[in-house]
Scaffold this motif. Structure first.
Motif, PDB file in Angstrom:
ATOM      1  N   THR A   1      -8.775   7.408  -1.294  1.00 33.51           N
ATOM      2  CA  THR A   1      -8.278   8.086  -0.116  1.00 33.51           C
ATOM      3  C   THR A   1      -7.240   7.199   0.575  1.00 33.51           C
ATOM      4  O   THR A   1      -7.403   5.992   0.638  1.00 33.51           O
ATOM      5  N   VAL A   2      -6.219   7.818   1.104  1.00 33.34           N
ATOM      6  CA  VAL A   2      -5.162   7.124   1.834  1.00 33.34           C
ATOM      7  C   VAL A   2      -5.341   7.407   3.319  1.00 33.34           C
ATOM      8  O   VAL A   2      -5.570   8.551   3.712  1.00 33.34           O
ATOM      9  N   HIS A   3      -5.251   6.351   4.133  1.00 37.36           N
ATOM     10  CA  HIS A   3      -5.401   6.490   5.579  1.00 37.36           C
ATOM     11  C   HIS A   3      -4.191   5.900   6.297  1.00 37.36           C
ATOM     12  O   HIS A   3      -3.591   4.941   5.809  1.00 37.36           O
ATOM     13  N   LEU A   4      -3.878   6.459   7.451  1.00 35.33           N
ATOM     14  CA  LEU A   4      -2.896   5.891   8.359  1.00 35.33           C
ATOM     15  C   LEU A   4      -3.673   5.222   9.483  1.00 35.33           C
ATOM     16  O   LEU A   4      -4.462   5.878  10.170  1.00 35.33           O
TER      17      LEU A   4
ATOM     18  N   GLY B   1       0.010   1.325   9.875  1.00 34.99           N
ATOM     19  CA  GLY B   1      -0.076   0.806   8.521  1.00 34.99           C
ATOM     20  C   GLY B   1      -0.754   1.823   7.633  1.00 34.99           C
ATOM     21  O   GLY B   1      -1.587   2.605   8.085  1.00 34.99           O
ATOM     22  N   VAL B   2      -0.375   1.835   6.368  1.00 38.26           N
ATOM     23  CA  VAL B   2      -0.971   2.744   5.391  1.00 38.26           C
ATOM     24  C   VAL B   2      -2.027   1.973   4.616  1.00 38.26           C
ATOM     25  O   VAL B   2      -1.736   0.943   4.003  1.00 38.26           O
ATOM     26  N   GLU B   3      -3.252   2.480   4.653  1.00 35.47           N
ATOM     27  CA  GLU B   3      -4.373   1.850   3.952  1.00 35.47           C
ATOM     28  C   GLU B   3      -4.607   2.582   2.643  1.00 35.47           C
ATOM     29  O   GLU B   3      -4.799   3.801   2.617  1.00 35.47           O
ATOM     30  N   ILE B   4      -4.582   1.812   1.560  1.00 41.46           N
ATOM     31  CA  ILE B   4      -4.793   2.387   0.235  1.00 41.46           C
ATOM     32  C   ILE B   4      -5.432   1.334  -0.669  1.00 41.46           C
ATOM     33  O   ILE B   4      -5.044   0.164  -0.630  1.00 41.46           O
ATOM     34  N   MET B   5      -6.433   1.740  -1.397  1.00 38.93           N
ATOM     35  CA  MET B   5      -7.137   0.872  -2.343  1.00 38.93           C
ATOM     36  C   MET B   5      -7.619  -0.433  -1.699  1.00 38.93           C
ATOM     37  O   MET B   5      -7.535  -1.506  -2.282  1.00 38.93           O
ATOM     38  N   GLY B   6      -8.100  -0.356  -0.450  1.00 39.11           N
ATOM     39  CA  GLY B   6      -8.707  -1.507   0.206  1.00 39.11           C
ATOM     40  C   GLY B   6      -7.749  -2.460   0.893  1.00 39.11           C
ATOM     41  O   GLY B   6      -8.188  -3.473   1.437  1.00 39.11           O
ATOM     42  N   SER B   7      -6.456  -2.174   0.871  1.00 36.18           N
ATOM     43  CA  SER B   7      -5.474  -3.008   1.559  1.00 36.18           C
ATOM     44  C   SER B   7      -4.626  -2.136   2.468  1.00 36.18           C
ATOM     45  O   SER B   7      -4.537  -0.928   2.278  1.00 36.18           O
TER      46      SER B   7
ATOM     47  N   GLY C   1      -3.045   7.484  -8.455  1.00 32.55           N
ATOM     48  CA  GLY C   1      -2.624   6.395  -9.319  1.00 32.55           C
ATOM     49  C   GLY C   1      -3.593   5.233  -9.295  1.00 32.55           C
ATOM     50  O   GLY C   1      -4.583   5.225  -8.570  1.00 32.55           O
ATOM     51  N   GLY C   2      -3.261   4.229 -10.066  1.00 34.25           N
ATOM     52  CA  GLY C   2      -4.053   3.006 -10.115  1.00 34.25           C
ATOM     53  C   GLY C   2      -3.280   1.856  -9.493  1.00 34.25           C
ATOM     54  O   GLY C   2      -2.219   2.043  -8.892  1.00 34.25           O
ATOM     55  N   SER C   3      -3.795   0.650  -9.690  1.00 30.80           N
ATOM     56  CA  SER C   3      -3.171  -0.514  -9.064  1.00 30.80           C
ATOM     57  C   SER C   3      -1.770  -0.778  -9.605  1.00 30.80           C
ATOM     58  O   SER C   3      -0.896  -1.224  -8.860  1.00 30.80           O
ATOM     59  N   SER C   4      -1.528  -0.491 -10.881  1.00 28.41           N
ATOM     60  CA  SER C   4      -0.187  -0.733 -11.430  1.00 28.41           C
ATOM     61  C   SER C   4       0.841   0.220 -10.817  1.00 28.41           C
ATOM     62  O   SER C   4       1.969  -0.177 -10.532  1.00 28.41           O
TER      63      SER C   4
ATOM     64  N   ALA D   1       4.023  -0.886  -8.444  1.00 27.34           N
ATOM     65  CA  ALA D   1       5.390  -0.453  -8.760  1.00 27.34           C
ATOM     66  C   ALA D   1       6.058   0.171  -7.530  1.00 27.34           C
ATOM     67  O   ALA D   1       7.230  -0.105  -7.247  1.00 27.34           O
ATOM     68  N   VAL D   2       5.340   0.984  -6.801  1.00 22.93           N
ATOM     69  CA  VAL D   2       5.887   1.609  -5.583  1.00 22.93           C
ATOM     70  C   VAL D   2       6.213   0.534  -4.551  1.00 22.93           C
ATOM     71  O   VAL D   2       7.284   0.535  -3.942  1.00 22.93           O
ATOM     72  N   LEU D   3       5.295  -0.402  -4.331  1.00 18.87           N
ATOM     73  CA  LEU D   3       5.513  -1.469  -3.360  1.00 18.87           C
ATOM     74  C   LEU D   3       6.693  -2.345  -3.753  1.00 18.87           C
ATOM     75  O   LEU D   3       7.489  -2.746  -2.898  1.00 18.87           O
ATOM     76  N   ASP D   4       6.845  -2.635  -5.039  1.00 17.29           N
ATOM     77  CA  ASP D   4       7.987  -3.427  -5.504  1.00 17.29           C
ATOM     78  C   ASP D   4       9.297  -2.730  -5.206  1.00 17.29           C
ATOM     79  O   ASP D   4      10.275  -3.373  -4.824  1.00 17.29           O
ATOM     80  N   ARG D   5       9.338  -1.416  -5.356  1.00 15.05           N
ATOM     81  CA  ARG D   5      10.563  -0.663  -5.048  1.00 15.05           C
ATOM     82  C   ARG D   5      10.858  -0.695  -3.562  1.00 15.05           C
ATOM     83  O   ARG D   5      12.015  -0.723  -3.145  1.00 15.05           O
ATOM     84  N   LEU D   6       9.819  -0.661  -2.715  1.00 11.87           N
ATOM     85  CA  LEU D   6      10.025  -0.680  -1.274  1.00 11.87           C
ATOM     86  C   LEU D   6      10.444  -2.049  -0.769  1.00 11.87           C
ATOM     87  O   LEU D   6      11.136  -2.147   0.242  1.00 11.87           O
TER      88      LEU D   6
END
Length: 80
Positions: free
Chosen positions: A1-4, A27-33, A67-70, A74-79
């Motif tokens: 789940t994704v949270h704001l 902040g956007v919370e996803i996968m525990g971070s 998606g998964g961690s990879s 990849a999304v974070l690297d683009r940002l």
């Protein structure tokens, strides 16, 4: 789940928030971070609910991330 995660940047938000105003950080919370953006610092990671210099206000569910961690990396690297 994704949270704001929404944070107050000013004590005045106690009066302003019910009127739909205020000084906020999010902040956007996803996968525990949690991921946020700061001027001069770009996209950064922090523990959920712990934005430096801000007071946690609320958590809003946005939906699911299929998606998964990879894919997230990849999304974070683009940002960045």
């Amino acid at each position: 789940t994704v949270h704001l995660n929404l944070y107050d940047l000013s004590p005045a938000n106690d009066c302003l928030y019910p009127l739909g105003f205020g000084l906020h950080h999010s902040g956007v919370e996803i996968m525990g971070s949690e991921y946020s953006f700061a001027s001069g610092g770009g996209v950064f990671e922090s523990p959920p609910g712990e934005a430096p210099g801000a007071k946690f206000r609320e958590r809003i569910e946005l939906g699911d991330f299929d998606g998964g961690s990879s894919e997230l990396t990849a999304v974070l690297d683009r940002l960045r």
